[in-house]
Design a protein around this motif. Structure first.
Motif: not given
Length: 334
Positions: A233-243
């Protein structure tokens, strides 16, 4: 400095030399078409830059077959079906990812006696590694990073400056950029007029191999089940991934996306910048969502959605066109 032959580059980049006479030509760096010099490698994957390709001073350029005829005289061409991917592979020969520059533990880092640090790791000043943590070989832990109790980090990982990781298992070849927060409690509580009651968050964050996590991104630990970030996975800056969120393999999550709790993404899902995804949804393999969209219902595999609320992309385009026509009529009427 690195000197690499075009023969070696062609193998690494899965590209084919247009003329084998160029196989022993040496490349010393990579550079954009407009700035490249004789011993530089560049690439072309967008027809907007054909003129730059024609005018380039690069010694070699990676191109698609359809652009070969535009190549200037004297420039070696490497043919690829995916020039950008080939360029990325070639560039890594000159600029390897997640390099450990100076193995060792800084005197001003704090490492608990029960923590395990494998060979050839670099632990920078101010880093804190708590009891029972395990860090695999060839890892870099940046200044002021905090690795929590019992956290496990696989080999060849890069943990950036001021990253915090708790309640997590990190795979191999993972890169986490500065300021990211992994494994903190999720936003879970029971709403009640007499006072909201926090729900203990007891799951983990599981980050699989070859993941990239951008600066200041936050990934919450699971409430009961684990939060999972799939391989590649490629996740950029300032991302919110919840529980409890689960990402399949190869997902691309662009900056400022927010994914609410317990939502599941299949493999190779793409979310454009500032997409908001409600909780407890399912998105099928290969689904794509346009930037700034709001997802409030499940999205089937392979579908493209956009808008607020997000709808199939062609429907969204018709909605936008209809609004534009309506505004035009109103203006004419006035």
């Amino acid at each position: 400095h690195v000197h690499v032959s075009l023969r070696d580059i062609s193998v690494k980049a899965s590209a084919t030399l247009n003329d084998l006479i160029d196989a022993d030509r040496i490349v010393r760096d990579v550079s954009p078409l407009s700035q490249a010099v004789e011993d530089n490698l560049s690439f072309l994957d967008n027809r907007k830059y054909i003129q730059q390709f024609k005018d380039t001073n690069a010694g070699a350029v990676i191109v698609h077959t359809k652009y070969v005829d535009h190549g200037p005289s004297g420039v070696a061409l490497l043919i690829s079906d995916n020039p950008y991917k080939s360029y990325a592979l070639a560039a890594q020969m000159f600029y390897p990812l997640a390099v450990v520059g100076s193995p060792g533990i800084s005197p001003s880092a704090w490492v608990d006696k029960s923590a395990t640090i494998a060979a050839n790791c670099q632990i920078e000043a101010g880093a804190v590694i708590h009891c029972g943590a395990e860090i695999g070989e060839n890892c870099f832990v940046g200044a002021n990073a905090i690795i929590g109790e019992g956290v496990v980090i696989g080999a060849n990982c890069h943990i950036g400056t001021s990253v915090t990781i708790t309640h997590s298992r990190i795979g191999e070849r993972v890169m986490i950029h500065s300021g990211a927060r992994i494994g903190q409690p999720g936003f879970g509580f029971s709403i009640d007029p007499s006072g909201h009651v926090p729900v203990p968050q007891i799951g983990l964050v599981l980050v699989e191999d070859d993941v990239r996590i951008g600066a200041n991104t936050t990934i919450d630990r699971g409430a009961a089940v684990d939060t999972i970030i799939g391989a590649g996975c490629m996740i950029d800056n300032l991302v919110q991934i919840a529980h409890n969120v689960q990402l399949g393999k190869g997902c691309v999550i662009v900056a400022q996306v927010g994914i609410a709790g317990s939502t599941k993404l299949g493999d190779y899902v793409v979310l454009g910048g500032q997409v908001g995804v409600a909780g407890h949804l399912n998105m099928g393999d290969g689904a794509m969502v346009a930037a700034k969209s709001g997802v409030i219902r499940d999205i089937p595999a392979g579908e493209r959605y956009g808008g607020i609320p997000a709808v199939p992309i062609q429907q969204w385009k018709r909605q936008v066109a209809a609004i534009a026509r309506l505004v035009k009529r109103i203006r004419k009427g006035s």
